[in-house]
Design a protein around this motif. Structure first.
Motif, PDB file in Angstrom:
ATOM      1  N   PRO A 161       0.780  -1.288  -0.003  1.00  0.00           N
ATOM      2  CA  PRO A 161      -0.119  -0.094  -0.227  1.00  0.00           C
ATOM      3  C   PRO A 161       0.971   1.123   0.125  1.00  0.00           C
ATOM      4  CG  PRO A 161      -0.981  -1.578   1.368  1.00  0.00           C
ATOM      5  CD  PRO A 161       0.259  -1.984   1.127  1.00  0.00           C
ATOM      6  N   THR A 162       1.786   1.390   0.612  1.00  0.00           N
ATOM      7  CA  THR A 162       2.872   2.459   0.708  1.00  0.00           C
ATOM      8  C   THR A 162       3.377   2.816  -0.552  1.00  0.00           C
ATOM      9  OG1 THR A 162       3.478   2.244   3.156  1.00  0.00           O
ATOM     10  CG2 THR A 162       4.979   3.484   1.951  1.00  0.00           C
ATOM     11  N   TYR A 163       4.060   1.821  -1.065  1.00  0.00           N
ATOM     12  CA  TYR A 163       4.642   1.857  -2.492  1.00  0.00           C
ATOM     13  C   TYR A 163       3.442   2.435  -3.486  1.00  0.00           C
ATOM     14  CZ  TYR A 163       8.608  -0.542  -0.682  1.00  0.00           C
ATOM     15  OH  TYR A 163       9.722  -1.068  -0.006  1.00  0.00           O
ATOM     16  N   ALA A 206       0.625   6.321  -6.999  1.00  0.00           N
ATOM     17  CA  ALA A 206      -0.606   7.016  -7.382  1.00  0.00           C
ATOM     18  C   ALA A 206      -0.432   8.434  -7.384  1.00  0.00           C
ATOM     19  CB  ALA A 206      -1.679   6.561  -6.228  1.00  0.00           C
ATOM     20  N   ALA A 207       0.356   8.981  -6.195  1.00  0.00           N
ATOM     21  CA  ALA A 207       0.789  10.415  -6.183  1.00  0.00           C
ATOM     22  C   ALA A 207       1.405  10.841  -7.259  1.00  0.00           C
ATOM     23  CB  ALA A 207       1.536  10.571  -4.651  1.00  0.00           C
ATOM     24  N   LEU A 259       1.105   4.032  -2.944  1.00  0.00           N
ATOM     25  CA  LEU A 259       0.638   5.064  -2.782  1.00  0.00           C
ATOM     26  C   LEU A 259       1.441   6.328  -3.526  1.00  0.00           C
ATOM     27  CD1 LEU A 259      -1.212   7.313  -1.411  1.00  0.00           C
ATOM     28  CD2 LEU A 259       0.314   6.960   0.784  1.00  0.00           C
TER      29      LEU A 259
END
Length: 310
Positions: free
Chosen positions: A60-62, A67-68, A64
């Motif tokens: 999820p962090t990667y 996506a950013a 994100l």
């Protein structure tokens, strides 16, 4: 942290050698670059993208970060697109709009990231690169196509791009916990270097067709301003804003700054070649920003790093 300009000379000379090979192929062998652009877009790029996601192990962090960077690239491209179409002809405006959302984060930026960042930072950088690449083959491709085709035809071209399905397939494999056999992944090791080689050779092949009449300094100046003025300021502002509000890991800050200072993407020429929209002008702009990178990247990072580490 400082960056010695000599660090960039290895990647620069390697990329320029590939450009030179492409120029020779076009001038001496009469090689047509358009089938190569089609091969890159519809086969080599999706498989490279799929392999990178699988090996990176998306979390999820990667995702994100991906996506950013995807959202940022889209917003910048849309903003520049509105301005470009008022000041430039349709095809030039479309190339500028596409280039505004991307940069040479892979061919040029990755070797620099490997020098500046620890392994965890390189992984964060790679997932940021995936976001930029995803932009290139979705909204970026659409903006480019609109320089020549109708909205309906442009959307139809996007739906035929396998990059979107490669991204979804990689997420599905990860979500289902499937294991890709090691022999298959080893066989896919050829795709990233092939992607780099052919992507840079296309610039040389396109430059082999350039005439004096195609030196459009207004267009080239706009490309340089977006890449080396807008993006560095945007990256610096994003890092300072995130540090002030949410906190930001130093390696992620460096990864974001690096995305902001790389030269124009070689894929500007690849996509322009595939769609037939001013690839010669795009190739000139890409080459000039790449030649300026060994001077400008250390200058920018030397200015920004004290601001974000203070």
């Amino acid at each position: 942290m400082t960056l010695d300009p000599s660090t960039l000379m290895g990647p620069l000379w390697t990329l320029l050698a590939f450009v030179g090979l492409g120029w020779l192929a076009a001038r001496r062998l009469a090689v047509d670059p358009r089938p190569i652009a089609t091969l890159l877009i519809y086969l080599i790029a999706p498989l490279t993208f799929f392999r990178g996601l699988i090996l990176g192990g998306p979390t999820p962090t990667y995702l994100l970060v991906t996506a950013a960077l995807f959202a940022t690239a889209c917003l910048v491209a849309l903003g520049v697109s509105r301005l470009a179409h008022r000041a430039l002809p349709g095809e030039e405006g479309a190339v500028l709009a596409f280039s505004a959302g991307t940069g040479n984060t892979g061919y040029f930026g990755l070797p620099v990231a490997l020098v500046l960042l620890p392994p965890s930072g390189v992984t964060l950088y790679l997932f940021g690169v995936l976001g930029v690449t995803l932009y290139e083959f979705t909204l970026g491709f659409y903006l480019s196509a609109r320089g020549r085709f109708s909205m309906r035809d442009s959307l139809a071209k996007i739906l035929r791009l396998p990059m979107i399905y490669a991204f979804l397939a990689a997420l599905l494999v990860e979500a289902a916990g499937l294991e890709i056999p090691a022999t298959i992944l080893e066989g896919m090791d050829v795709f990233p270097p092939t992607y780099t080689l052919l992507g840079m050779m296309i610039i040389g092949m396109t430059l082999g067709r350039v005439t004096v009449r195609q030196f459009d300094w207004r267009f080239i100046g706009a490309c340089v301003a977006v890449r080396y003025a807008l993006w560095p300021l945007l990256a610096l502002g994003a890092v300072l804003g995130l540090q002030a509000t949410m906190g930001l890991a130093p390696e992620l800050a460096m990864a974001l700054l690096l995305v902001g200072v790389v030269p124009m993407a070689a894929n500007v020429v690849v996509v322009a070649m595939e769609l037939g929209i001013a690839p010669e002008k795009g190739a000139l702009a890409v080459l000039l920003t790449t030649l300026a990178a060994p001077l400008l990247i250390p200058l920018y990072l030397g200015w920004m790093l004290p601001l974000v580490s203070g």
